[in-house]
Design a protein around this motif. Sequence first.
Motif, PDB file in Angstrom:
ATOM      1  N   ASP A 256       0.817  -1.217   0.000  1.00 40.69           N
ATOM      2  CA  ASP A 256       0.000   0.000   0.000  1.00 40.69           C
ATOM      3  C   ASP A 256       0.848   1.263   0.000  1.00 40.69           C
TER       4      ASP A 256
ATOM      5  N   ARG B 299       1.317   7.970   6.160  1.00 42.73           N
ATOM      6  CA  ARG B 299      -0.033   7.933   6.738  1.00 42.73           C
ATOM      7  C   ARG B 299      -0.811   9.184   6.361  1.00 42.73           C
ATOM      8  N   THR B 300      -0.150  10.334   6.406  1.00 51.08           N
ATOM      9  CA  THR B 300      -0.815  11.589   6.043  1.00 51.08           C
ATOM     10  C   THR B 300      -1.237  11.565   4.577  1.00 51.08           C
TER      11      THR B 300
ATOM     12  N   GLY C  42      -4.158   9.249   4.178  1.00 47.80           N
ATOM     13  CA  GLY C  42      -5.368   9.684   4.874  1.00 47.80           C
ATOM     14  C   GLY C  42      -5.887   8.656   5.862  1.00 47.80           C
ATOM     15  N   HIS C  43      -5.086   7.643   6.141  1.00 51.92           N
ATOM     16  CA  HIS C  43      -5.475   6.608   7.096  1.00 51.92           C
ATOM     17  C   HIS C  43      -4.213   5.834   7.482  1.00 51.92           C
ATOM     18  N   PRO C  44      -4.257   5.076   8.568  1.00 53.89           N
ATOM     19  CA  PRO C  44      -3.078   4.293   8.958  1.00 53.89           C
ATOM     20  C   PRO C  44      -2.682   3.297   7.874  1.00 53.89           C
TER      21      PRO C  44
END
Length: 296
Positions: free
Chosen positions: A27, A220-221, A224-226
């Motif tokens: 990811d 992560r930023t 927009g999610h872990p």
Amino acid sequence: MLTPGSGFPAGPPRVLLQAREFLSEYDGILCDIWGVVHNGVRSWPDACEALYQFREGGGRVVLISNAPRPSASVRELLDHLKVPHHSYDDIVTSGDLTHAMVAERADRKAFHLGPERDRAVFEGLNLHMVDADEAELVINTGLFDDDNETPDDYREMLACFRASGAEMICANPDAVVERGDRLVYCAGALADAYEKLGGTVHWAGKPHAPIYDEALARLRTAAGHPVERGRVLAIGDSLRTDLAGAMSSGLDALFIASGIHGNEMVRDAALDLPTLERSFREAGVEPRAAMTRLVW
């Protein structure tokens, strides 16, 4: 069977001709710059395209560099080398970390060991800069003239720093870096020599944990999610920094052989597998895959 997120392979690294299928298992990517995206003189369009395609598929890319300059300065170089903005989401450099480390020690008499082009790392800091023989803190961004000098030219200076008990911040842990078809010495080579003299060195950048922590936070930023650490891939060309840093941070790694180790590990545009595997064993690193250059 190789499992993403294991941090190491169950045998010899997987050899890739194209990265498309392999990258689909992740990811996020933390990608080295020098030696993977460009060589200091020109960028590699195939590498830029691979990172772009990964992002088009929903992945996120943070470029992670041992450049001893702030990320904004590195972005300007990427623009100059025509690395498209759509190939990455963010950049974090050892220069960013160096700035913070120097700020914590701003009360000390400081000496800049390195070329004028690196002085952006001091922007916004009110430092008491002195000559080398007065220094309490040595901010090492590299050799003054890395086109012509070697670490041997600094033996006397480093011995003087050691005698006075000066501490050193190494703004670039790389020992060498590509510049076109040459390798030039970096700050890490001077820091290695200083440690051998018994001097104290504070390291910014890969393979040390703080730059990975910052890069993962930026990832992560961007997402927009872990993002699970096991779904993040580190890509790099250095055994000493990129692969060692990935392993110590619990990240899978893809090794790009044509960078600083290209003369050792690439023969007739193909991987020299015996040399590759021996080098990994000697360095104590175990990337999950390897390829000559990053290609989608």
